[in-house]
Structure formats: structure tokens, C-alpha cells
Design a protein around this motif. Sequence first.
Motif, PDB file in Angstrom:
ATOM      1  N   LEU A 159       0.825  -1.207   0.000  1.00 57.34           N
ATOM      2  CA  LEU A 159       0.000   0.000   0.000  1.00 57.34           C
ATOM      3  C   LEU A 159       0.859   1.256   0.000  1.00 57.34           C
ATOM      4  O   LEU A 159       0.594   2.201  -0.756  1.00 57.34           O
ATOM      5  N   GLU A 160       1.894   1.266   0.829  1.00 58.09           N
ATOM      6  CA  GLU A 160       2.789   2.424   0.855  1.00 58.09           C
ATOM      7  C   GLU A 160       3.475   2.606  -0.501  1.00 58.09           C
ATOM      8  O   GLU A 160       3.646   3.733  -0.964  1.00 58.09           O
ATOM      9  N   GLY A 161       3.830   1.497  -1.135  1.00 57.62           N
ATOM     10  CA  GLY A 161       4.429   1.575  -2.466  1.00 57.62           C
ATOM     11  C   GLY A 161       3.460   2.137  -3.481  1.00 57.62           C
ATOM     12  O   GLY A 161       3.826   2.979  -4.312  1.00 57.62           O
ATOM     13  N   ALA A 162       2.213   1.695  -3.419  1.00 59.10           N
ATOM     14  CA  ALA A 162       1.200   2.207  -4.345  1.00 59.10           C
ATOM     15  C   ALA A 162       0.966   3.705  -4.119  1.00 59.10           C
ATOM     16  O   ALA A 162       0.789   4.462  -5.079  1.00 59.10           O
ATOM     17  N   GLN A 163       0.978   4.119  -2.858  1.00 56.60           N
ATOM     18  CA  GLN A 163       0.806   5.544  -2.560  1.00 56.60           C
ATOM     19  C   GLN A 163       1.987   6.354  -3.088  1.00 56.60           C
ATOM     20  O   GLN A 163       1.807   7.448  -3.626  1.00 56.60           O
ATOM     21  N   ASN A 204       7.246  -4.127  -4.461  1.00 59.11           N
ATOM     22  CA  ASN A 204       6.911  -5.548  -4.581  1.00 59.11           C
ATOM     23  C   ASN A 204       8.022  -6.434  -4.045  1.00 59.11           C
ATOM     24  O   ASN A 204       7.757  -7.456  -3.412  1.00 59.11           O
ATOM     25  N   GLY A 205       9.266  -6.047  -4.285  1.00 54.21           N
ATOM     26  CA  GLY A 205      10.400  -6.824  -3.788  1.00 54.21           C
ATOM     27  C   GLY A 205      10.448  -6.856  -2.269  1.00 54.21           C
ATOM     28  O   GLY A 205      10.715  -7.911  -1.670  1.00 54.21           O
ATOM     29  N   GLU A 206      10.182  -5.717  -1.638  1.00 52.55           N
ATOM     30  CA  GLU A 206      10.181  -5.670  -0.171  1.00 52.55           C
ATOM     31  C   GLU A 206       9.063  -6.535   0.406  1.00 52.55           C
ATOM     32  O   GLU A 206       9.278  -7.266   1.376  1.00 52.55           O
ATOM     33  N   ALA A 207       7.885  -6.455  -0.183  1.00 51.23           N
ATOM     34  CA  ALA A 207       6.757  -7.257   0.309  1.00 51.23           C
ATOM     35  C   ALA A 207       7.032  -8.747   0.120  1.00 51.23           C
ATOM     36  O   ALA A 207       6.794  -9.554   1.026  1.00 51.23           O
ATOM     37  N   LEU A 208       7.561  -9.116  -1.027  1.00 52.46           N
ATOM     38  CA  LEU A 208       7.851 -10.518  -1.300  1.00 52.46           C
ATOM     39  C   LEU A 208       8.967 -11.039  -0.395  1.00 52.46           C
ATOM     40  O   LEU A 208       8.890 -12.177   0.088  1.00 52.46           O
ATOM     41  N   ALA A 209       9.973 -10.222  -0.138  1.00 49.01           N
ATOM     42  CA  ALA A 209      11.050 -10.647   0.759  1.00 49.01           C
ATOM     43  C   ALA A 209      10.512 -10.931   2.154  1.00 49.01           C
ATOM     44  O   ALA A 209      10.913 -11.914   2.797  1.00 49.01           O
TER      45      ALA A 209
END
Length: 149
Positions: free
Chosen positions: A50-54, A117-122
Motif C-alpha cells: 500500500l505504501e508503495g502504491a501511494q 513488490n520486492g520488499e513485500a515478497l522478501a
Amino acid sequence: MSDNPKSAPVTDLMRMLSDFRLPAVPDVESLAAAQRRNFEALSAANRIALEGAQAVARRHMEILQQSMAELTDAVRAASATGSPQEKANNQAELVKATYGRAVANMQEIADLIQKSNGEALALLNKRFAEAMDEVKGLIAKNGGNVPPT
């Protein structure tokens, strides 16, 4: 025939449910704690996404505002006096610069999305590895046997 034709299927269902056995869970507390950690990891991954999308939306708005300001300047420059050759050269340079900025902006947006996405997946991968270690621990706790069913 039976007086109550619906009782036979109900009886069969009840018999089938009584034969159904759930696997024994040796440590309910550790299972609940593991599920809580799974939920926390999913929540954290969703928060990162969500923070990434924002961040992408904010940057997109900044790019749009910048593009509008540049368009206004370009219209002013195009209406300035000069020879047709000078105007054509200026327009060609403007198109070239605009294209370069558009490509750079798209790359920046793509990098922001990839980072998020990379941070969330990690985070999810880390939790999955921890969960697998927990399963190994439970199996080892049961003497190498899978919990009985």
C-alpha cells in the motif's frame, strides 16, 4: 420403506461425520502463535504494498504537474517569433526532450513498483522459511513422525 425418507441421508451424514477424525495437534499454542505470525507477515506485506502504491501515485501526480508546466512553456515558446526553420528546430528539440523525460519517468515508476513488490515478497519469503523451520521443529518434537491423524 421408511416412514421418514429424509432420515436415512441424515443418518448417513452423521455416521460419516462421526468417522471423520482431525489430526491431533500436539501444541495448540505454538500453532496459534505461528498463525498469528503468518497474519502479521501478511499484514506487513500489505502495508508495504500500500505504501508503495501511494508513493507511485504521488510521483505520478508530480510528473503530471511537471508535464503540464512544461507543456505551457512549450506553447509559449512555439508562439514566439522566429523563422520557420528555428521553430521547426525548437519543436524537434522539444519532442526529443519530452520523449527522454517520459522514458525516464516510466523507468522511475517501474523502479518504485519493483522496489515495493520486492520488499513485500522478501517479507513473505522470510516468514515462509520461518514457518518451514517451525514445521521441522514440530516433526522433530514428535520423534521424527508426522503428528497422528
